[in-house]
Each structure stands twice: as C-alpha cells, then as structure tokens.
Design an enzyme around this catalytic site. Structure first.
Site, PDB file in Angstrom:
ATOM      1  N   ASP A  24       0.831  -1.212   0.000  1.00 31.97           N
ATOM      2  CA  ASP A  24       0.000   0.000   0.000  1.00 31.97           C
ATOM      3  C   ASP A  24       0.861   1.255   0.000  1.00 31.97           C
ATOM      4  O   ASP A  24       1.951   1.266   0.566  1.00 31.97           O
ATOM      5  CB  ASP A  24      -0.902  -0.020   1.247  1.00 31.97           C
ATOM      6  CG  ASP A  24      -2.045   0.979   1.132  1.00 31.97           C
ATOM      7  OD1 ASP A  24      -2.304   1.501   0.019  1.00 31.97           O
ATOM      8  OD2 ASP A  24      -2.679   1.256   2.167  1.00 31.97           O
ATOM      9  N   ASN A  26       1.342   3.366  -2.982  1.00 35.39           N
ATOM     10  CA  ASN A  26       1.891   3.791  -4.280  1.00 35.39           C
ATOM     11  C   ASN A  26       1.400   5.176  -4.673  1.00 35.39           C
ATOM     12  O   ASN A  26       2.171   6.013  -5.153  1.00 35.39           O
ATOM     13  CB  ASN A  26       1.469   2.819  -5.393  1.00 35.39           C
ATOM     14  CG  ASN A  26       2.046   1.437  -5.213  1.00 35.39           C
ATOM     15  OD1 ASN A  26       2.876   1.223  -4.331  1.00 35.39           O
ATOM     16  ND2 ASN A  26       1.617   0.497  -6.027  1.00 35.39           N
ATOM     17  N   HIS A  41       2.909   3.205  -9.036  1.00 35.04           N
ATOM     18  CA  HIS A  41       2.766   1.765  -9.276  1.00 35.04           C
ATOM     19  C   HIS A  41       4.021   1.212  -9.957  1.00 35.04           C
ATOM     20  O   HIS A  41       4.471   0.114  -9.650  1.00 35.04           O
ATOM     21  CB  HIS A  41       1.539   1.486 -10.150  1.00 35.04           C
ATOM     22  CG  HIS A  41       0.242   1.872  -9.493  1.00 35.04           C
ATOM     23  ND1 HIS A  41      -0.037   1.566  -8.186  1.00 35.04           N
ATOM     24  CD2 HIS A  41      -0.849   2.537  -9.959  1.00 35.04           C
ATOM     25  CE1 HIS A  41      -1.247   2.021  -7.876  1.00 35.04           C
ATOM     26  NE2 HIS A  41      -1.751   2.619  -8.931  1.00 35.04           N
ATOM     27  N   LEU A 135      11.148 -20.760  -3.944  1.00 32.74           N
ATOM     28  CA  LEU A 135      10.135 -19.857  -3.383  1.00 32.74           C
ATOM     29  C   LEU A 135       8.888 -19.950  -4.239  1.00 32.74           C
ATOM     30  O   LEU A 135       8.971 -19.976  -5.466  1.00 32.74           O
ATOM     31  CB  LEU A 135      10.663 -18.404  -3.421  1.00 32.74           C
ATOM     32  CG  LEU A 135       9.692 -17.301  -2.990  1.00 32.74           C
ATOM     33  CD1 LEU A 135       9.452 -17.360  -1.479  1.00 32.74           C
ATOM     34  CD2 LEU A 135      10.240 -15.918  -3.354  1.00 32.74           C
ATOM     35  N   LEU A 199      -7.424  -4.848   7.020  1.00 33.92           N
ATOM     36  CA  LEU A 199      -7.193  -6.064   6.226  1.00 33.92           C
ATOM     37  C   LEU A 199      -7.615  -5.873   4.772  1.00 33.92           C
ATOM     38  O   LEU A 199      -7.186  -6.622   3.890  1.00 33.92           O
ATOM     39  CB  LEU A 199      -7.956  -7.251   6.813  1.00 33.92           C
ATOM     40  CG  LEU A 199      -7.378  -7.869   8.080  1.00 33.92           C
ATOM     41  CD1 LEU A 199      -8.184  -9.105   8.468  1.00 33.92           C
ATOM     42  CD2 LEU A 199      -5.906  -8.266   7.885  1.00 33.92           C
TER      43      LEU A 199
END
Ligand code: FPP
Length: 247
Positions: A24, A26, A41, A135, A199
């Site tokens: 969060d 950008n 972004h 990963l 959230l």
C-alpha cells in the site's frame, strides 16, 4: 542463524514459512513527488523485486502479494489499464530471472476479468516458472477475500446438492480446499505498508492466526532490509493460536 553466507543475518528463531503482503502507498508516494499515480505503481514494481529477494534471502517458502483487489476494478479506467500493463510488463520482464532463481509464480483470483494481453503474459510466467523449488510467489490479482469465500461456499453447496459431499464432510479442511490457496499453509506473517491498519478484504479465512507487521514505509520505498526487519520482529512474537503457549 543460517549458515548460508548469501542469506540475511536473522536472530535465532523460526523463519515464517508463508509471508503475505498488502502493498500500500503507491499513490501517496507519487503524490508527494508531484507525479501521476501510475508512476507510484511503476516504482512499486521495483519494490516487488525487493520483497521477492528479501523472501528468498530469508528462506521463506511462500510469498503472497496483494497486487490487485476486486475493488480496484472501480478505479479510473486509466489507472486500471496502467496496472494491467504493469502486470504484463512484470510477467514478461521477470520471467527469466525468477525461473533462474527457482521462484514458482502462481496467479490467484478471478482471472477471467483480466484483459487478453495481461492474461496471456501471466499464463506464460506461470508456465515458465512451474516447478521452481526455492520460493512460491502468489500474485493475488482480481482477488477479494469475501468473493473467495462466497465462491467456496457456492462450490460446496453445489456438491452437497449433487450428493458429492455430505454435511458432515463440511469442516475447516473442506472450506480450505475450496480456496484459491488450497494446499498451502496459512500465512505466518502479514506485512502492510504505508501505516494503514486494515485487512482490506485480504485472505479473510487464511489470516485468522497470522502475526501482523505494519510499517509507515510507502510500498515503492520498501526494501529487502524492511522485509528482514519484519521477519526479525516476527521472531520476537509469542504465537499462541488462542492457547496458553504455542505448543
Ligand atoms: C496500493 O497503493 C497498491 C495497488 C493498488 C497496486 C499494487 C501494485 C503494485 C505494487 C505494482 C505492480 C505489481 C506487480 C506484481 C506487477 P495505492 O494506489 O492504493 O496507494 P495509496 O493508498 O497511497 O493511494
């Protein structure tokens, strides 16, 4: 502490197996510089590289990034289109390196809504990185936690109606197996940048017992060191899962 010299030094303690991130800030990053939102972004994409590297260095098994929510479709068309072309760009540009590093990419969400070119690029990166062992990177795109649960409940209801499932089969494992994240452990650690404490409809089922780390850093400024800091803070937490001790 790990023996691998390439790895970040961590305090004694467990490395989280699964880390999820709400990326969060950008827009604020861009506004502070007098730039358009899409510039934020674009810079955010660089922070995605940092997070992937941070996760790899820490020995995290699964990294899940909230890249585009179902609510984000309501942003101005120009921003949605900038985000979609960034996604395409990321998928095309990172494919080789992620594959070389053993990163397996999956894209989770309502993918039918993603436009043709971005969807094709996303399908290619998923295919090209399949089988990566170091990963797993989940990109959550066109994703909403409530929508995911509704979809699961509808699937389960359908199977009940058809007799494929019986009422006594409907338990936590059953719900879990109908989520996009089926088969994966729940996140141990959730990181949210930019100081917001919400959230935002992210992984509502899976985050039930997850430790939360928030930082004021705006997403485009997030680095592998910030990731390492979040892991170290996690290592100091006492996880009890509602019990007296972790057991
Ligand atoms: C939140 O910032 C971020 C998003 C809605 C998009 C996240 C996208 C990226 C990090 C870049 C591309 C990612 C990939 C995987 C290619 P915001 O716009 O809500 O910021 P604000 O709250 O400051 O306005």
């Amino acid at each position: 502490m790990t023996d691998d010299p390439g790895r970040e030094p961590y305090a004694e303690g467990k490395v989280p197996r699964h880390v999820a991130i709400i990326m969060d800030g950008n827009g604020r990053w861009a506004r502070r510089r007098g730039l358009p939102r899409h510039a934020g972004h674009r810079q955010g994409m660089k922070a995605v590289r940092e997070a992937v590297e941070g996760a790899r260095l820490a020995g995290v098994e699964i990294l899940t990034l909230f890249a585009f929510s179902t609510e984000n479709w309501q942003r101005p068309a120009i921003e949605v289109s900038a985000l979609m072309s960034l996604l395409k760009h990321y998928a095309e540009q990172e494919q080789k390196e992620l594959r070389a590093k053993g990163v397996e990419v999956r894209v989770l969400g309502e993918l039918d809504r993603i436009d043709g070119a971005a969807r094709a690029a996303v399908d290619r990166i998923v295919q090209a990185t399949a089988g990566g062992q170091h990963l797993r990177l989940n990109l959550m795109i066109s994703y909403g936690g409530r929508e995911e649960l509704l979809r699961a409940f509808r699937d389960i209801a359908e199977k009940l109606a058809e007799g494929v499932l019986k009422l006594e089969d409907v338990n936590e494992e059953c719900v879990e197996s109908h989520l996009f994240t089926s088969g994966l452990p729940d996140p141990d650690l959730l990181i949210r940048t930019s100081g917001e404490l919400r959230l935002s409809n992210f992984m509502l089922w899976q985050l039930a017992y997850t430790e939360i780390h928030t930082t004021a850093v705006l997403w485009p400024d997030f680095t592998r060191d910030d990731f390492a800091g979040a892991v170290r803070e996690y290592q100091r937490r006492d996880r009890r899962f509602g019990r007296v001790n972790a057991g």
